[in-house]
Design a protein around this motif. Structure first.
Motif, PDB file in Angstrom:
ATOM      1  N   ASP A 198     -13.598   6.757  -8.205  1.00 14.52           N
ATOM      2  CA  ASP A 198     -12.893   7.026  -9.404  1.00 14.52           C
ATOM      3  C   ASP A 198     -11.453   6.829  -8.989  1.00 14.52           C
ATOM      4  O   ASP A 198     -11.147   7.004  -7.998  1.00 14.52           O
ATOM      5  CB  ASP A 198     -13.389   8.467  -9.558  1.00 14.52           C
ATOM      6  CG  ASP A 198     -14.599   8.702 -10.097  1.00 14.52           C
ATOM      7  OD1 ASP A 198     -15.205   7.922 -10.616  1.00 14.52           O
ATOM      8  OD2 ASP A 198     -15.188   9.774  -9.766  1.00 14.52           O
ATOM      9  N   PRO A 199     -10.380   6.713  -9.843  1.00 16.99           N
ATOM     10  CA  PRO A 199      -9.154   6.508  -9.763  1.00 16.99           C
ATOM     11  C   PRO A 199      -8.559   8.164  -9.335  1.00 16.99           C
ATOM     12  O   PRO A 199      -8.686   9.162  -9.866  1.00 16.99           O
ATOM     13  CB  PRO A 199      -8.562   6.429 -11.010  1.00 16.99           C
ATOM     14  CG  PRO A 199      -9.528   6.616 -12.096  1.00 16.99           C
ATOM     15  CD  PRO A 199     -10.975   6.449 -11.270  1.00 16.99           C
ATOM     16  N   GLY A 200      -7.568   8.030  -8.244  1.00 21.32           N
ATOM     17  CA  GLY A 200      -6.975   8.963  -7.816  1.00 21.32           C
ATOM     18  C   GLY A 200      -5.903   9.505  -8.860  1.00 21.32           C
ATOM     19  O   GLY A 200      -5.201  10.503  -8.687  1.00 21.32           O
ATOM     20  N   ILE A 201      -5.257   8.301  -9.407  1.00 14.28           N
ATOM     21  CA  ILE A 201      -4.172   8.754 -10.595  1.00 14.28           C
ATOM     22  C   ILE A 201      -4.455   7.810 -11.760  1.00 14.28           C
ATOM     23  O   ILE A 201      -4.880   6.756 -11.812  1.00 14.28           O
ATOM     24  CB  ILE A 201      -2.870   7.975  -9.910  1.00 14.28           C
ATOM     25  CG1 ILE A 201      -2.367   8.530  -8.639  1.00 14.28           C
ATOM     26  CG2 ILE A 201      -1.666   8.153 -11.045  1.00 14.28           C
ATOM     27  CD1 ILE A 201      -1.298   8.026  -7.724  1.00 14.28           C
ATOM     28  N   VAL A 202      -4.291   8.403 -12.850  1.00 17.23           N
ATOM     29  CA  VAL A 202      -4.510   7.508 -14.193  1.00 17.23           C
ATOM     30  C   VAL A 202      -2.905   7.738 -14.919  1.00 17.23           C
ATOM     31  O   VAL A 202      -2.269   8.500 -15.002  1.00 17.23           O
ATOM     32  CB  VAL A 202      -5.333   8.476 -15.127  1.00 17.23           C
ATOM     33  CG1 VAL A 202      -5.483   7.776 -16.508  1.00 17.23           C
ATOM     34  CG2 VAL A 202      -6.764   8.397 -14.466  1.00 17.23           C
ATOM     35  N   PHE A 203      -2.580   6.215 -15.276  1.00 14.75           N
ATOM     36  CA  PHE A 203      -1.199   6.158 -15.805  1.00 14.75           C
ATOM     37  C   PHE A 203      -1.287   6.146 -17.420  1.00 14.75           C
ATOM     38  O   PHE A 203      -1.764   5.054 -17.707  1.00 14.75           O
ATOM     39  CB  PHE A 203      -0.551   4.956 -15.258  1.00 14.75           C
ATOM     40  CG  PHE A 203       0.768   4.183 -15.762  1.00 14.75           C
ATOM     41  CD1 PHE A 203       1.724   4.874 -14.895  1.00 14.75           C
ATOM     42  CD2 PHE A 203       0.899   3.716 -16.631  1.00 14.75           C
ATOM     43  CE1 PHE A 203       3.121   4.506 -15.418  1.00 14.75           C
ATOM     44  CE2 PHE A 203       2.173   3.132 -17.212  1.00 14.75           C
ATOM     45  CZ  PHE A 203       3.144   3.562 -16.427  1.00 14.75           C
ATOM     46  N   GLU A 204      -0.852   7.140 -17.690  1.00 21.39           N
ATOM     47  CA  GLU A 204      -1.282   7.584 -19.355  1.00 21.39           C
ATOM     48  C   GLU A 204       0.025   7.618 -20.153  1.00 21.39           C
ATOM     49  O   GLU A 204       0.975   8.463 -19.838  1.00 21.39           O
ATOM     50  CB  GLU A 204      -2.000   8.869 -19.127  1.00 21.39           C
ATOM     51  CG  GLU A 204      -2.246   9.657 -20.463  1.00 21.39           C
ATOM     52  CD  GLU A 204      -3.180   8.679 -21.485  1.00 21.39           C
ATOM     53  OE1 GLU A 204      -2.457   8.157 -22.715  1.00 21.39           O
ATOM     54  OE2 GLU A 204      -4.263   8.522 -20.998  1.00 21.39           O
ATOM     55  N   GLY A 252       6.868  12.320  -9.793  1.00 23.84           N
ATOM     56  CA  GLY A 252       5.597  11.803 -10.457  1.00 23.84           C
ATOM     57  C   GLY A 252       4.280  12.140  -9.544  1.00 23.84           C
ATOM     58  O   GLY A 252       4.325  13.060  -9.017  1.00 23.84           O
ATOM     59  N   ALA A 253       3.352  10.873  -9.478  1.00 19.32           N
ATOM     60  CA  ALA A 253       2.256  11.086  -8.942  1.00 19.32           C
ATOM     61  C   ALA A 253       2.473  10.693  -7.481  1.00 19.32           C
ATOM     62  O   ALA A 253       1.179  11.200  -6.841  1.00 19.32           O
ATOM     63  CB  ALA A 253       1.393  10.191  -9.477  1.00 19.32           C
ATOM     64  N   ARG A 254       3.484  10.379  -6.874  1.00 22.22           N
ATOM     65  CA  ARG A 254       3.700   9.987  -5.573  1.00 22.22           C
ATOM     66  C   ARG A 254       2.616   9.372  -5.036  1.00 22.22           C
ATOM     67  O   ARG A 254       1.898   9.615  -3.947  1.00 22.22           O
ATOM     68  CB  ARG A 254       3.891  11.369  -4.948  1.00 22.22           C
ATOM     69  CG  ARG A 254       4.964  12.273  -5.347  1.00 22.22           C
ATOM     70  CD  ARG A 254       5.186  13.438  -4.613  1.00 22.22           C
ATOM     71  NE  ARG A 254       6.209  13.243  -3.331  1.00 22.22           N
ATOM     72  CZ  ARG A 254       6.801  14.091  -2.658  1.00 22.22           C
ATOM     73  NH1 ARG A 254       6.591  15.366  -2.871  1.00 22.22           N
ATOM     74  NH2 ARG A 254       7.343  13.816  -1.369  1.00 22.22           N
ATOM     75  N   MET A 255       2.281   8.102  -5.573  1.00 19.68           N
ATOM     76  CA  MET A 255       1.238   7.166  -5.014  1.00 19.68           C
ATOM     77  C   MET A 255       1.493   6.684  -3.608  1.00 19.68           C
ATOM     78  O   MET A 255       2.431   6.576  -3.205  1.00 19.68           O
ATOM     79  CB  MET A 255       1.397   5.726  -5.992  1.00 19.68           C
ATOM     80  CG  MET A 255       0.164   4.808  -5.589  1.00 19.68           C
ATOM     81  SD  MET A 255       0.863   3.109  -6.543  1.00 19.68           S
ATOM     82  CE  MET A 255       1.934   2.892  -5.192  1.00 19.68           C
ATOM     83  N   LYS A 256       0.298   6.864  -2.800  1.00 15.57           N
ATOM     84  CA  LYS A 256       0.340   6.464  -1.562  1.00 15.57           C
ATOM     85  C   LYS A 256      -0.441   4.901  -1.388  1.00 15.57           C
ATOM     86  O   LYS A 256      -1.317   4.624  -2.237  1.00 15.57           O
ATOM     87  CB  LYS A 256      -0.013   7.461  -0.519  1.00 15.57           C
ATOM     88  CG  LYS A 256      -1.728   7.928  -0.994  1.00 15.57           C
ATOM     89  CD  LYS A 256      -1.855   9.098   0.243  1.00 15.57           C
ATOM     90  CE  LYS A 256      -3.283   9.401  -0.059  1.00 15.57           C
ATOM     91  NZ  LYS A 256      -3.351   9.862  -1.496  1.00 15.57           N
ATOM     92  N   GLN A 257      -0.410   4.453  -0.178  1.00 17.55           N
ATOM     93  CA  GLN A 257      -1.287   3.059   0.051  1.00 17.55           C
ATOM     94  C   GLN A 257      -2.552   3.497  -0.199  1.00 17.55           C
ATOM     95  O   GLN A 257      -3.392   4.596   0.319  1.00 17.55           O
ATOM     96  CB  GLN A 257      -1.002   2.573   1.528  1.00 17.55           C
ATOM     97  CG  GLN A 257       0.555   2.309   1.670  1.00 17.55           C
ATOM     98  CD  GLN A 257       0.582   1.837   3.131  1.00 17.55           C
ATOM     99  OE1 GLN A 257      -0.165   0.690   3.691  1.00 17.55           O
ATOM    100  NE2 GLN A 257       1.327   2.173   3.817  1.00 17.55           N
ATOM    101  N   GLY A 258      -3.429   2.613  -0.979  1.00 16.91           N
ATOM    102  CA  GLY A 258      -4.772   2.797  -1.113  1.00 16.91           C
ATOM    103  C   GLY A 258      -5.211   3.520  -2.535  1.00 16.91           C
ATOM    104  O   GLY A 258      -6.522   3.509  -2.512  1.00 16.91           O
ATOM    105  N   ASP A 259      -4.259   4.115  -2.887  1.00 17.05           N
ATOM    106  CA  ASP A 259      -4.750   4.773  -4.372  1.00 17.05           C
ATOM    107  C   ASP A 259      -5.113   4.042  -5.135  1.00 17.05           C
ATOM    108  O   ASP A 259      -4.535   2.864  -5.431  1.00 17.05           O
ATOM    109  CB  ASP A 259      -3.375   5.617  -4.725  1.00 17.05           C
ATOM    110  CG  ASP A 259      -3.231   7.005  -3.876  1.00 17.05           C
ATOM    111  OD1 ASP A 259      -4.133   7.349  -3.218  1.00 17.05           O
ATOM    112  OD2 ASP A 259      -2.103   7.569  -4.100  1.00 17.05           O
TER     113      ASP A 259
END
Length: 444
Positions: free
Chosen positions: A309-315, A222-229
């Protein structure tokens, strides 16, 4: 010799905490109660504006199918309603009987599924009461939650990622014998140990949405979220959004939740989400989030809250929100999508995608490993159920109607074998440490 038994004989033994050998001494019932749709009712909503699922979802007795070597019979204590239950009950986007017919052409194991009725349900929790001859890791008496990912181990794609298998199916949606009944049939690789501190209704209402959100945000696919995103989460009190908010916060990200009311905003803040946007405050008029300026207005609101701005949008909402999602993601950002509950055909300005090097990531369900990892977080008390309401099996259609009309938050459960709410807790000490206020946040 095994005793002759009815569904209630076996369910009563499960409820009383009978051991595995004791459960095996009681015959499986030949029939049991379940919630199902009927093939002869496909088309009843043609020309109807309100496709009320209470017309198409029935509760009654069905036959117990023959067990395949790699399968188990689970006495379902509690199940949950997902949006695929709504799709099944309105026979859209295609009647699910088409899936059962296709599956039915795959030998006798598939032919069992091609029936005039379809037992629905893709989430649940219960007790194993029978195992097929090829099952090695599970036994009667085991308490489990159920993963809805139905994977063929003979498909080479499943060894890279179960979701890449061409034969992967959504159990209880593209297969028969789902969780909305006193018993269900699952493959052994759908079973996961039940978190000991949860009630049956809590345990049975998390896997599909929580693990879907895990794959979208955390897993390697997936988006591979990291700390601070910074992560924008549409529908932050919905089934998916309520778990996404927790996963982002738990993983060191910065969730920004979008909701539709002040009451929902308060719930999201109680989950630890500091930044919340009530979309009704954006004053977008009748066009709503498809307004040409919606993306700009939403982006300004996000920057006021978090400064970027967001680095990831959960859609997962689709048509209503996708254009704004593409717009607000930062340069190089990711829009990860797993559904389109407001419509499948999206419109967005492609300039904001290609010129700012953004990515759209398609995500569907989750593999077995992701389901187990998600359940581990729940078992540790790091992620909590978001159950809001519980119905008895007789009212499964009403439960589905509540989801269909969005008259709910979080998750809706259905008691199947459990007789009342609050049963199934095996670790009250852990539950006390976690706190009822966290476990019951969505039931206030």
């Amino acid at each position: 010799m095994a005793q002759s038994g009815s569904s209630h004989d076996l369910l009563d033994a499960v409820r009383s905490g009978a051991s595995g050998p004791e459960l095996q001494e009681i015959d499986l019932p030949t029939r049991f109660r379940a919630a199902f749709t009927r093939k002869d009712e496909v088309g009843i909503f043609e020309g109807k504006t309100d496709k009320d699922v209470r017309r198409s979802l029935h509760v009654g007795e069905v036959d117990m199918p023959e067990l395949a070597p790699d399968e188990c019979v689970v006495a379902v204590m509690s199940a949950a309603i997902n949006f695929n239950t709504v799709w099944s009950a309105i026979f859209e986007p295609v009647p699910t009987f088409a899936f059962l017919e296709k599956f039915g052409r795959q030998g006798w194991h598939g032919a069992r599924h091609d029936l005039p009725h379809h037992i629905l349900g893709s989430d649940g929790a219960g007790v194993v009461v029978r195992t097929g001859s090829g099952v090695k890791s599970w036994k009667a008496g085991d308490k489990v939650v159920l993963s809805p990912s139905y994977v063929d181990e003979e498909d080479h794609g499943s060894y890279d990622d179960g979701m890449m298998s061409e034969t992967q199916l959504a159990w209880g949606f593209e297969t028969n014998f789902g969780s909305l009944g006193e018993f269900c049939i699952v493959k052994a690789n759908q079973l996961i140990r039940k978190p000991a501190h949860l009630t049956w209704e809590e345990a049975g209402a998390s896997t599909l949405c929580a693990a879907t959100a895990y794959r979208m945000l955390v897993g390697s696919h997936g988006a591979r979220m990291k700390q601070g995103d910074v992560v924008l989460i549409w529908g932050a009190t919905g089934g998916l959004g309520s778990y996404a908010t927790q996963l982002v916060k738990n993983g060191g990200g910065i969730p920004v939740g979008v909701v539709s009311s002040d009451e929902k905003a308060e719930i999201v803040r109680s989950q630890g989400c500091e930044h919340v946007i009530n979309r009704s405050d954006l004053d977008l008029g009748e066009q709503g989030l498809r307004h040409p300026k919606a993306g700009r207005m939403l982006g300004e609101a996000i920057r006021r809250l978090v400064g970027e701005d967001p680095g990831i949008v959960f859609e997962y909402l689709g048509r209503e929100t996708f254009g704004a999602s593409v717009y607000v993601a930062k340069r190089g950002g990711k829009i990860v999508t797993c559904g389109s509950s407001t419509g499948f055909k999206h419109e967005y300005d492609n300039r904001f995608l290609w010129m700012r090097l953004k990515s759209i990531i398609g995500s569907h369900g989750f593999n077995y490993h992701e389901a187990v990892q998600t359940n581990r977080l729940i078992a540790l008390g790091m992620i909590h159920p978001t159950l809001s309401k519980v119905f008895p099996l007789d009212e499964a259609a009403d439960a589905t109607r509540a989801v269909q009309t969005n008259q709910h938050i979080g998750k809706v459960a259905v008691l199947c074998g459990a007789t009342t709410e609050g049963q199934g807790i095996d670790d009250p000490a852990l539950r006390e440490r976690i706190g009822e206020q966290n476990l019951n946040l969505y039931r206030r």
